[in-house]
Design an enzyme around this catalytic site. Structure first.
Site, PDB file in Angstrom:
ATOM      1  N   LYS A 241     -36.931  14.185  50.125  1.00 43.08           N
ATOM      2  CA  LYS A 241     -36.295  14.214  48.816  1.00 43.08           C
ATOM      3  C   LYS A 241     -37.317  13.919  47.722  1.00 43.08           C
ATOM      4  O   LYS A 241     -38.365  13.320  47.969  1.00 43.08           O
ATOM      5  CB  LYS A 241     -35.185  13.155  48.741  1.00 43.08           C
ATOM      6  N   ARG A 315     -24.294  15.091  58.953  1.00 44.38           N
ATOM      7  CA  ARG A 315     -23.374  15.854  59.807  1.00 44.38           C
ATOM      8  C   ARG A 315     -23.807  15.817  61.271  1.00 44.38           C
ATOM      9  O   ARG A 315     -22.990  15.973  62.171  1.00 44.38           O
ATOM     10  CB  ARG A 315     -23.278  17.293  59.293  1.00 44.38           C
TER      11      ARG A 315
END
Length: 462
Positions: A241, A315
């Site tokens: 990020k 996920r």
């Protein structure tokens, strides 16, 4: 500060009166006041606007009262009294007319402060609201405490809120309710929970990943699984990020915080369910053995997953946890996750995106959310978008690209839950970017009270 100390039944103790008025009724209210009160309201520029307040003189020396502006004086909302709880001096207070209702929760949360790392914490006294509905106190105290638990866990810096700290918090709460706790962690995950292991292996030495489970309740009752994403810090992995994107990633365990707080609510309320809490805890870090884009990992269910993006890690850990919940024959699964920026782009910070494979469950949850002023917004499990998850070399990819990111994330997770099990997925932000009365900037519970209300409606205590 204990929340049960902030709301007490009216027992005749001296209390400062609080009148409430809205802008529509302000002129009528003002016309009924004494000259001294009208002068005081004018001097304080009070006109009944939301969150405005004025101190009013009394005919008796040394005594005074409060008038507060609310959106609708005929019906207090959950946050109607929060500003008063923040601003008033220490003491006892009572409403002149009507009942506090849900505004009791907002009154309590107006006292919330996170000062664990402040050298000189600001000490504020308690503002106690005397009410005429003592029967509702216990429930709102539980909900305020659960909200505070989420805030505390999310606000805690990642250095002190790693997978081990999530395990410790689960054990503390579980043991207080005589629940069973089990943990599979470290390298032992590789064979049983390979996706959790793959995400967390880069931080194995200092912040080993783990699956934390809690079991509580009568085996004869319906089995309800609550699953939480516990990424205690998210660097993005090798798909790293930006600095700004990483700044508040201590909150990426917000789903686990919601799941743990909901589990405590269920146990404290003695709901007639067999509770199965599963927290998939890991740090998504970077090292020589970090998960790479292009890697293929075989999940607990046997589905092979090609890693398109290492920043789509939540996920992955949830997939293995959902599989375990299914194996143990849950009748309802609810998962909480700070999963996608796409959900925030679509709905902003206040509205969790809610997905469900059963319309009746989704409708019930929407009704519950509306009843307790804890909104969620249903999003579609749009089957045609499943092709965005296609992989050339594995059963599925973990990321669906730039379109419909919240939907494709939910579709990925749906692969691990059969249609005959009711499933709800809440993509929640768990963070408040700006302060509002009763809701300071920082960690926040969003969707927690809605799900609890749905569960109490579905599994009522007899």
């Amino acid at each position: 500060m204990r929340y049960d100390e902030l709301i007490q039944p009216d027992n005749g103790q001296p209390a400062i009166p609080i009148q409430i008025v809205d802008k529509i009724g302000f002129e009528t209210w003002l016309s009924e006041q004494t000259d001294a009160v009208r002068t005081a309201t004018k001097a304080q520029k009070f006109e009944g606007a939301l969150n405005d307040m004025a101190i009013l003189p009394d005919d008796r020396p040394g005594e005074w009262s409060i008038v507060a502006g609310v959106t609708d004086a005929g019906k207090l909302t959950i946050w109607s009294l929060s500003k008063l709880a923040e601003a008033l001096p220490e003491g006892n207070y009572r409403l002149v007319d009507g009942e506090a209702g849900d505004a009791m929760i907002g009154w309590m949360l107006g006292h919330y402060r996170y000062q664990e790392y402040v050298s000189e914490p600001k000490i504020t006294g308690a503002r106690v609201l005397l009410v005429k509905e003592p029967g509702g106190i216990a429930s709102v105290v539980l909900q305020a405490a659960a909200t505070s638990l989420v805030r505390d866990l999310v606000n805690c810096p990642a250095a002190d809120m790693g997978p081990n700290a999530l395990e410790a918090a689960t054990k503390r709460i579980g043991h207080s309710h005589k629940a069973e706790i089990s943990v599979v962690g470290g390298e032992a995950l590789e064979t049983g929970y390979p996706l959790i292991h793959a995400v967390g292996k880069a931080a194995m030495r200092d912040h080993a990943p783990r699956l934390i489970e809690l079991i509580w309740g009568d085996e004869r009752h319906p089995r309800v699984a609550i699953v939480g994403k516990g990424i205690t810090f998210d660097s993005g992995g090798l798909d790293i990020k930006s600095a700004s994107g990483m700044r508040i990633m201590k909150k990426d365990m917000g789903g686990a915080a919601h799941a743990l707080a909901l589990a405590e609510l269920i146990m404290a309320a003695h709901l007639p369910v067999r509770l199965h809490l599963l927290i998939a805890a890991a740090e998504n870090s970077i090292s020589g053995n970090a998960l790479r884009p292009g890697d293929v990992v075989k999940s607990r269910k046997g589905i092979t997953v090609e890693i398109d993006n290492t920043d789509a890690e939540g996920r992955l850990v949830l997939a293995d946890a959902l599989t375990k919940a299914v194996e143990d024959k849950a009748t309802l699964i609810v998962d909480f996750a700070t999963l996608t920026g796409a959900a925030r782009t679509a709905l902003g910070p206040d509205l969790p995106a809610m997905f469900s494979n059963h319309d009746d469950v989704a409708s019930g949850l929407l009704s519950a959310a509306n009843a307790v002023s804890d909104p969620v917004w249903r999003m579609p499990l749009w089957a045609p978008y499943a092709e965005m998850l296609d992989s050339d070399i594995a059963d599925t990819a973990n990321s669906g690209g730039s379109f419909a990111g919240a939907v494709t994330a939910a579709l990925f997770m749906q692969k691990f839950v059969p249609d005959d099990i009711s499933w709800v997925h809440l993509d929640t932000y768990a963070w408040r970017p700006v302060s509002k009365p009763g809701r300071p900037k920082g960690g926040e519970a969003l969707g927690l009270r809605a799900v609890f209300r749905y569960l109490t409606d579905t599994y009522p205590v007899r």
